[in-house]
Design an enzyme around this catalytic site. Structure first.
Site, PDB file in Angstrom:
ATOM      1  CB  THR A   1      40.931  46.689 -22.520  1.00 33.16           C
ATOM      2  OG1 THR A   1      41.934  47.338 -23.309  1.00 33.16           O
ATOM      3  CG2 THR A   1      40.626  45.321 -23.088  1.00 33.16           C
ATOM      4  N   GLY A   2      40.089  49.997 -22.393  1.00 30.76           N
ATOM      5  CA  GLY A   2      40.337  51.263 -21.694  1.00 30.76           C
ATOM      6  C   GLY A   2      39.044  51.818 -21.112  1.00 30.76           C
TER       7      GLY A   2
ATOM      8  CG  ASP B   1      40.149  49.519 -34.078  1.00 33.75           C
ATOM      9  OD1 ASP B   1      41.366  49.441 -33.811  1.00 33.75           O
ATOM     10  OD2 ASP B   1      39.458  48.563 -34.461  1.00 33.75           O
TER      11      ASP B   1
ATOM     12  CG  ASP C   1      41.521  53.612 -25.391  1.00 34.73           C
ATOM     13  OD1 ASP C   1      40.812  52.623 -25.628  1.00 34.73           O
ATOM     14  OD2 ASP C   1      42.463  53.601 -24.578  1.00 34.73           O
TER      15      ASP C   1
ATOM     16  CB  SER D   1      48.034  46.252 -27.005  1.00 38.29           C
ATOM     17  OG  SER D   1      47.993  44.833 -27.043  1.00 38.29           O
TER      18      SER D   1
ATOM     19  CE1 TYR E   1      50.035  42.428 -25.066  1.00 38.75           C
ATOM     20  CE2 TYR E   1      51.585  41.082 -23.825  1.00 38.75           C
ATOM     21  CZ  TYR E   1      51.021  42.315 -24.100  1.00 38.75           C
ATOM     22  OH  TYR E   1      51.439  43.431 -23.407  1.00 38.75           O
TER      23      TYR E   1
ATOM     24  CE  LYS F   1      41.421  43.892 -37.617  1.00 36.13           C
ATOM     25  NZ  LYS F   1      39.966  43.850 -37.820  1.00 36.13           N
TER      26      LYS F   1
END
Ligand code: UDP
Length: 331
Positions: free
Chosen positions: A39-40, A60, A35, A79, A149, A95
Site C-alpha cells: 500500500t506504500g 515484508d 516497506d 500495515s 485490523y 500478519k
C-alpha cells in the site's frame, strides 16, 4: 564525536511512515526505511534516496527481518490502515500486526533498541464511552470486517506490552486517531481523499450512512510531533494522539465542497458494517505527559492538503480504482 542515532521505520513508504522518515532525517538520524510497497509508494520517499543517512529495504516485515549494524529505535508503522485496504488484504493485515511486530520486537531485543508501535483508535471499536480515554477497553467485533485490523492492532499492543514486562524491552504505544495530510492515497477509500478526489473530478460526494457519524481529524505534522515526543518520553502505556475537534461526516462533506469551491452534491450509500458512530480522542495524557496538543486547525490543515491533491497529475486523479467500492462490505 557522538555517532548518529539509527532508526528503523517500517511502513516507510506509506502516508505516516514517509512523514516520519522526513522528521527523523531532519533531526539528523540515520533512517532505515522498510516497506513491501503493497500500500506504500516509493514516490513518498524518493526525495530521500540521494541522502547518505537514508537507506531503504523493500521487505515484508512479516518475514524475518535482518538489519546490519546498530539500531537505537524501531518504529513499527507497516500495515494497511484504511477499511478498503484491509478488506482487500485481510490476511496480510493480520500478519503484519502479529508476525510483523514479533519480528520487530525480536530485532529490538537483539539490538537493545526502543520500539514504538503504531496502534489506533480502532482498538476502541464502535465506542460506548465518549470521548475515548486510554483506560477504555473498547467495543470490537473480532469477526466483523474490521476485526482483521482491530484485532491485529490489539494483539500488537498485547505483544509489545509482554516484551516490555517480561523482557524489560523499552516500548511505546501510540493510539492514532484519524489523521490527514499530503501523501494520503487518493484511492485508499478514506473519507478525506475520497471527498477531495470526487470534488476535483466533478463527481458527487459519497456519504456512507446518513452522515451523522463523527470523526476528529488531526493534521499529520501534529501527529508526527506527538509521536516524536512519545518516543523520547519514558512512558510505556498507550497514549492517544489525535485532534479532539469533532465533526460529523455530513458537515465534513460541506467543508470539502466549500474548500474545493465546487457545487457538488452529496449522495448517500449504505453504512459499512461496524462503522464507528462516534470518535473523539481524550488527549489529557498526551497533554500531561508529553506537553503535546495539536496546533494546526482543520481549516489550515485542509488547505495544505488540498494544495497537495491539486498538484497531482490528471492521470493520478482519474485512476479508475478511486470509486471502486466492490471490496467494501456493506449491509
Ligand atoms: N466515509 C464516507 N464516504 C466515503 C468514505 C468514508 O462517508 O467515501 C465515512 C466512513 O463510513 C466513516 C468515516 O467516513 O464513517 C471515516 O471513514 P475513514 O475510512 O476515513 O476512516 P475510519 O472509518 O477508519 O475512521
Amino acid at each position: 564525536m557522538e555517532r548518529r542515532k539509527r532508526i528503523l521505520i517500517t511502513g516507510a513508504a506509506g502516508f505516516l511512515g514517509s512523514h516520519l522518515c522526513d522528521r527523523f532525517i531532519k533531526e539528523n538520524y540515520h533512517v532505515i526505511g522498510m516497506d513491501n510497497l503493497i500500500t506504500g509508494r516509493l514516490k513518498n520517499i524518493e526525495h530521500l534516496f540521494k541522502l547518505e543517512n537514508f537507506e531503504f529495504y523493500n521487505h515484508d516485515v512479516s518475514k524475518y527481518i535482518h538489519v546490519p549494524g546498530e539500531l537505537d529505535y524501531i518504529l513499527h508503522f507497516a500495515s494497511p490502515a484504511s477499511p478498503i485496504d484491509y478488506l482487500k488484504i485481510p490476511i496480510q493485515t493480520l500478519k503484519v500486526g502479529s508476525l510483523g511486530i514479533h519480528n520487530c520486537l525480536g530485532l529490538a531485543k537483539v539490538k537493545g533498541a526502543r520500539v514504538l508501535i503504531a496502534s489506533t483508535s480502532e482498538v476502541y471499536g464502535d465506542p460506548t464511552v465518549h470521548p475515548q480515554p486510554e483506560e477504555y477497553w473498547g467495543n470490537v467485533n473480532p469477526v466483523g470486517p474490521r476485526g482483521v485490523y482491530d484485532e491485529a492492532k490489539r494483539f500488537q499492543e498485547a505483544m509489545t506490552m509482554a516484551y516490555h514486562t517480561y523482557h524489560g524491552l523499552e516500548t511505546r504505544i501510540v493510539r492514532i486517531f484519524n489523521t490527514y495530510g499530503p501523501r494520503m492515497r487518493l484511492n485508499d477509500g478514506r473519507v478525506l481523499p475520497a471527498f477531495i478526489g470526487q470534488a476535483l473530478r466533478g463527481e458527487d460526494l459519497t456519504i456512507f450512512g446518513d452522515g451523522s457519524q463523527t470523526r476528529s481529524f488531526c493534521y499529520v505534522d501534529d501527529l508526527v510531533e506527538g509521536i516524536y515526543r512519545l518516543l523520547h518520553s519514558d512512558y510505556a502505556e498507550p497514549v492517544n494522539i489525535g485532534n479532539p475537534d469533532e465533526i460529523t461526516i455530513g458537515q465534513f462533506a460541506e467543508e470539502i465542497i466549500k474548500l474545493t469551491n465546487t457545487d457538488q452534491k452529496v449522495v448517500y450509500h449504505d453504512l459499512p458494517i461496524n462503522d464507528p458512530k462516534q470518535r473523539q480522542p481524550n488527549i489529557t495524557k498526551a497533554k500531561e505527559i508529553l506537553g503535546w496538543e495539536p496546533k494546526v486547525s482543520r481549516s489550515e490543515g485542509l488547505k495544505l492538503t488540498y494544495e497537495y491533491f491539486c498538484s497531482l497529475s490528471e492521470e493520478e486523479l482519474r485512476h479508475k480504482e478511486h470509486n471502486n467500492f466492490d471490496n467494501y462490505i456493506v449491509k
